[in-house]
Write an enzyme that holds these catalytic residues in place. Structure first.
Site, PDB file in Angstrom:
ATOM      1  N   ARG A 128     -41.229 -13.545  -2.268  1.00 18.89           N
ATOM      2  CA  ARG A 128     -40.521 -14.799  -2.021  1.00 18.89           C
ATOM      3  C   ARG A 128     -39.703 -15.122  -3.264  1.00 18.89           C
ATOM      4  O   ARG A 128     -40.179 -14.954  -4.393  1.00 18.89           O
ATOM      5  CB  ARG A 128     -41.498 -15.951  -1.737  1.00 18.89           C
ATOM      6  CG  ARG A 128     -42.085 -15.946  -0.337  1.00 18.89           C
ATOM      7  CD  ARG A 128     -41.049 -16.238   0.762  1.00 18.89           C
ATOM      8  NE  ARG A 128     -41.633 -16.239   2.091  1.00 18.89           N
ATOM      9  CZ  ARG A 128     -41.716 -15.181   2.896  1.00 18.89           C
ATOM     10  NH1 ARG A 128     -41.241 -14.011   2.495  1.00 18.89           N
ATOM     11  NH2 ARG A 128     -42.252 -15.295   4.098  1.00 18.89           N
TER      12      ARG A 128
ATOM     13  N   ASP B  13     -35.192  -8.584  -2.883  1.00 19.00           N
ATOM     14  CA  ASP B  13     -34.896  -8.687  -1.451  1.00 19.00           C
ATOM     15  C   ASP B  13     -34.966 -10.151  -1.027  1.00 19.00           C
ATOM     16  O   ASP B  13     -34.685 -10.480   0.121  1.00 19.00           O
ATOM     17  CB  ASP B  13     -35.928  -7.859  -0.675  1.00 19.00           C
ATOM     18  CG  ASP B  13     -35.626  -7.789   0.817  1.00 19.00           C
ATOM     19  OD1 ASP B  13     -34.451  -7.540   1.158  1.00 19.00           O
ATOM     20  OD2 ASP B  13     -36.543  -7.993   1.630  1.00 19.00           O
TER      21      ASP B  13
ATOM     22  N   GLU C 284     -32.053 -18.625  -1.098  1.00 20.30           N
ATOM     23  CA  GLU C 284     -31.501 -17.730  -0.065  1.00 20.30           C
ATOM     24  C   GLU C 284     -31.212 -18.434   1.257  1.00 20.30           C
ATOM     25  O   GLU C 284     -30.435 -17.918   2.070  1.00 20.30           O
ATOM     26  CB  GLU C 284     -32.448 -16.548   0.188  1.00 20.30           C
ATOM     27  CG  GLU C 284     -33.739 -16.918   0.913  1.00 20.30           C
ATOM     28  CD  GLU C 284     -34.624 -15.713   1.203  1.00 20.30           C
ATOM     29  OE1 GLU C 284     -34.890 -14.932   0.274  1.00 20.30           O
ATOM     30  OE2 GLU C 284     -35.048 -15.557   2.364  1.00 20.30           O
TER      31      GLU C 284
ATOM     32  N   HIS D 241     -33.139  -9.976   2.317  1.00 18.82           N
ATOM     33  CA  HIS D 241     -34.415 -10.168   3.012  1.00 18.82           C
ATOM     34  C   HIS D 241     -34.555  -9.200   4.197  1.00 18.82           C
ATOM     35  O   HIS D 241     -34.759  -9.630   5.336  1.00 18.82           O
ATOM     36  CB  HIS D 241     -34.557 -11.623   3.475  1.00 18.82           C
ATOM     37  CG  HIS D 241     -35.992 -12.073   3.526  1.00 18.82           C
ATOM     38  ND1 HIS D 241     -36.407 -13.291   3.070  1.00 18.82           N
ATOM     39  CD2 HIS D 241     -37.115 -11.456   3.977  1.00 18.82           C
ATOM     40  CE1 HIS D 241     -37.717 -13.409   3.248  1.00 18.82           C
ATOM     41  NE2 HIS D 241     -38.163 -12.297   3.806  1.00 18.82           N
TER      42      HIS D 241
HETATM   43  P1  NAI Z   1     -51.624 -10.807   1.778  1.00 21.41           P
HETATM   44  O1  NAI Z   1     -52.130 -12.169   2.086  1.00 21.41           O
HETATM   45  O2  NAI Z   1     -52.230  -9.630   2.468  1.00 21.41           O
HETATM   46  O3  NAI Z   1     -51.772 -10.543   0.185  1.00 21.41           O
HETATM   47  C1  NAI Z   1     -51.372 -11.451  -0.783  1.00 21.41           C
HETATM   48  C2  NAI Z   1     -52.219 -11.183  -2.021  1.00 21.41           C
HETATM   49  O4  NAI Z   1     -51.718 -11.992  -3.095  1.00 21.41           O
HETATM   50  C3  NAI Z   1     -53.714 -11.528  -1.843  1.00 21.41           C
HETATM   51  O5  NAI Z   1     -54.521 -10.436  -2.209  1.00 21.41           O
HETATM   52  C4  NAI Z   1     -53.902 -12.718  -2.767  1.00 21.41           C
HETATM   53  O6  NAI Z   1     -55.209 -12.783  -3.340  1.00 21.41           O
HETATM   54  C5  NAI Z   1     -52.851 -12.425  -3.834  1.00 21.41           C
HETATM   55  N1  NAI Z   1     -52.542 -13.553  -4.705  1.00 21.41           N
HETATM   56  C6  NAI Z   1     -52.611 -14.884  -4.442  1.00 21.41           C
HETATM   57  N2  NAI Z   1     -52.300 -15.580  -5.539  1.00 21.41           N
HETATM   58  C7  NAI Z   1     -52.025 -14.676  -6.519  1.00 21.41           C
HETATM   59  C8  NAI Z   1     -51.657 -14.782  -7.890  1.00 21.41           C
HETATM   60  N3  NAI Z   1     -51.512 -15.972  -8.490  1.00 21.41           N
HETATM   61  N4  NAI Z   1     -51.463 -13.645  -8.592  1.00 21.41           N
HETATM   62  C9  NAI Z   1     -51.629 -12.444  -8.017  1.00 21.41           C
HETATM   63  N5  NAI Z   1     -51.993 -12.276  -6.726  1.00 21.41           N
HETATM   64  C10 NAI Z   1     -52.178 -13.386  -5.990  1.00 21.41           C
HETATM   65  O7  NAI Z   1     -50.066 -10.878   2.006  1.00 21.41           O
HETATM   66  P2  NAI Z   1     -49.067  -9.659   2.331  1.00 21.41           P
HETATM   67  O8  NAI Z   1     -49.065  -9.397   3.798  1.00 21.41           O
HETATM   68  O9  NAI Z   1     -49.339  -8.532   1.410  1.00 21.41           O
HETATM   69  O10 NAI Z   1     -47.646 -10.321   1.970  1.00 21.41           O
HETATM   70  C11 NAI Z   1     -47.338 -10.698   0.640  1.00 21.41           C
HETATM   71  C12 NAI Z   1     -46.068 -11.527   0.644  1.00 21.41           C
HETATM   72  O11 NAI Z   1     -44.967 -10.701   1.017  1.00 21.41           O
HETATM   73  C13 NAI Z   1     -46.046 -12.664   1.682  1.00 21.41           C
HETATM   74  O12 NAI Z   1     -46.642 -13.830   1.169  1.00 21.41           O
HETATM   75  C14 NAI Z   1     -44.579 -12.862   1.924  1.00 21.41           C
HETATM   76  O13 NAI Z   1     -44.122 -13.866   1.046  1.00 21.41           O
HETATM   77  C15 NAI Z   1     -43.947 -11.528   1.537  1.00 21.41           C
HETATM   78  N6  NAI Z   1     -43.300 -10.827   2.670  1.00 21.41           N
HETATM   79  C16 NAI Z   1     -41.992 -10.412   2.528  1.00 21.41           C
HETATM   80  C17 NAI Z   1     -41.346  -9.740   3.552  1.00 21.41           C
HETATM   81  C18 NAI Z   1     -39.925  -9.248   3.413  1.00 21.41           C
HETATM   82  O14 NAI Z   1     -39.281  -8.929   4.429  1.00 21.41           O
HETATM   83  N7  NAI Z   1     -39.358  -9.126   2.219  1.00 21.41           N
HETATM   84  C19 NAI Z   1     -42.035  -9.499   4.847  1.00 21.41           C
HETATM   85  C20 NAI Z   1     -43.405  -9.912   4.869  1.00 21.41           C
HETATM   86  C21 NAI Z   1     -44.009 -10.574   3.817  1.00 21.41           C
END
Ligand code: NAI
Length: 340
Positions: free
Chosen positions: A237, A261, A266, A298
């Site tokens: 994000r 990305d 954005e 994105h």
């Molecule tokens: P997820 O929920 O599986 O993993 C997120 C991880 O971040 C968790 O392990 C959590 O403990 C950790 N986390 C939370 N606070 C943290 C901190 N302060 N420092 C380090 N780690 C921390 O989520 P997932 O599916 O891996 O997605 C991650 C992010 O990717 C989403 O929140 C979304 O913003 C982004 N995303 C981007 C896309 C794109 O098209 N560019 C598409 C899908 C998701």
């Protein structure tokens, strides 16, 4: 049930309609596709709808939610995993059902993070233009061998883990930082403190959600802690990064390359064609002047597999809502109140 689909692009419509034809044809969803994003100015388009279907840059703050509730909208289905654009406390107070698509091909986003890193490292974006103009000089295209380099993964959830696996496959040493690290990460790399990761990584890749605690996680102080000349990749994000601080770090050469990305501001830019307009965002336009900055709009999620998954899970979420069934993907559940 009537559903207004905001920020609907032709590909959203295509995959929703294909999914409907693949077995859910008799489900009485009426989907009304709107190209515009949901905001205070566009809530009226949802008049008469039971639910709104939204994406990453739709705004669901308290005033928008109140306007939707006043019109009788009862549910919000997100076509994405992140929900930082929804005021969940207000949604709960107003009695909304809110569901999301928690994972749609984490590998798709991980592969895009790799694409950004490899492109920036070997300058293939510049080589493409040069060769087409008959310029075969190599000056300025020097990269590093990825094998043996250290990659820092901030956030070891679904996407972070997939990214870690890919870089491990390239022969990189992988470090992770996460308050709740995925148990599977220990087979790929080492969990360390954020400071250690920043000081040791040649490439830092962001995969944590945008929360109050992670807003501007990469700011002036963390950029100073990074290895001089390191690369920063953000497919998560935009607001995880303080863009102004990043521009200063690029100017001072402390940051060696930036691949993003996602971008803090954005919402007024991405997913639309602005090529015939003047872009007013000076920060974004400054980023565009660096040869070592690569921005994509994105598109990390944008694969056939992920769009199919988004359509299928969104339909399942709507079905749960209609039938009053338990919904695993609900952020705010409303099992007791089935809609028809
Ligand atoms: P997820 O929920 O599986 O993993 C997120 C991880 O971040 C968790 O392990 C959590 O403990 C950790 N986390 C939370 N606070 C943290 C901190 N302060 N420092 C380090 N780690 C921390 O989520 P997932 O599916 O891996 O997605 C991650 C992010 O990717 C989403 O929140 C979304 O913003 C982004 N995303 C981007 C896309 C794109 O098209 N560019 C598409 C899908 C998701």
């Amino acid at each position: 049930m009537k559903v207004t689909v905001y920020s609907a692009q032709p590909y959203d419509e295509r995959f929703f309609e294909e999914t409907r034809l693949e077995g859910l044809a008799d489900v009485p969803f009426e989907l009304i596709y709107q190209r515009v994003a949901l905001s205070r100015q566009t809530t009226a388009l949802a008049e008469g709808s039971d639910a709104v279907c939204v994406f990453v840059n739709d705004v669901l703050d308290e005033s928008v939610l109140e306007a939707l509730a006043d019109m009788g909208v009862k549910a919000i289905v997100l076509r994405c995993a992140g929900f930082n654009n929804v005021d969940l406390a207000a949604a709960e107070r107003l009695g909304f059902f809110v569901a999301r698509v928690p994972a749609y091909s984490p590998e798709a986003v991980a592969e895009h993070a790799l694409a950004l890193a490899l492109t920036l490292n070997r300058h293939t974006h510049r080589a493409f233009n040069r060769v087409r103009e008959g310029n075969f000089a190599l000056e300025g295209l020097l990269g590093m061998t990825m094998q043996g380099k250290t990659v820092g993964i901030i956030g070891t959830g679904r996407i972070g883990l997939a990214t870690a696996r890919i870089f491990r496959g390239l022969g990189c040493r992988v470090l992770g930082s996460d308050p709740f690290p995925a148990p599977a990460f220990k087979d790929i790399g080492e969990i360390v403190a954020l400071e250690t990761l920043l000081s040791q990584a040649d490439i830092v890749s962001l995969h944590c959600p945008l929360l109050e605690a992670t807003h501007h996680l990469i700011d002036e102080a963390s950029l100073e802690r990074m290895k001089p000349g390191a690369m920063l990749i953000n497919t998560s994000r935009g607001a995880l990064i303080d863009t102004r601080a990043v521009i200063e770090a690029l100017k001072s050469r402390q940051l060696g390359a930036l691949g993003i990305d996602v971008y803090e501001q954005e919402s007024g830019l991405f997913f639309q064609d602005h090529s015939s307009e003047i872009i007013d965002d000076d920060i974004f336009m400054r980023l565009m002047t660096f040869p070592n900055v690569l921005v994509t709009g994105h598109q990390g999620f944008f694969t056939v597999e992920a769009l199919r998954e988004i359509a299928q899970v969104t339909f399942q979420n709507l079905l749960c809502l209609m039938r009053g069934e338990h919904c695993d993907n609900a952020l705010i559940a409303r099992e007791a109140r089935a809609l028809s």
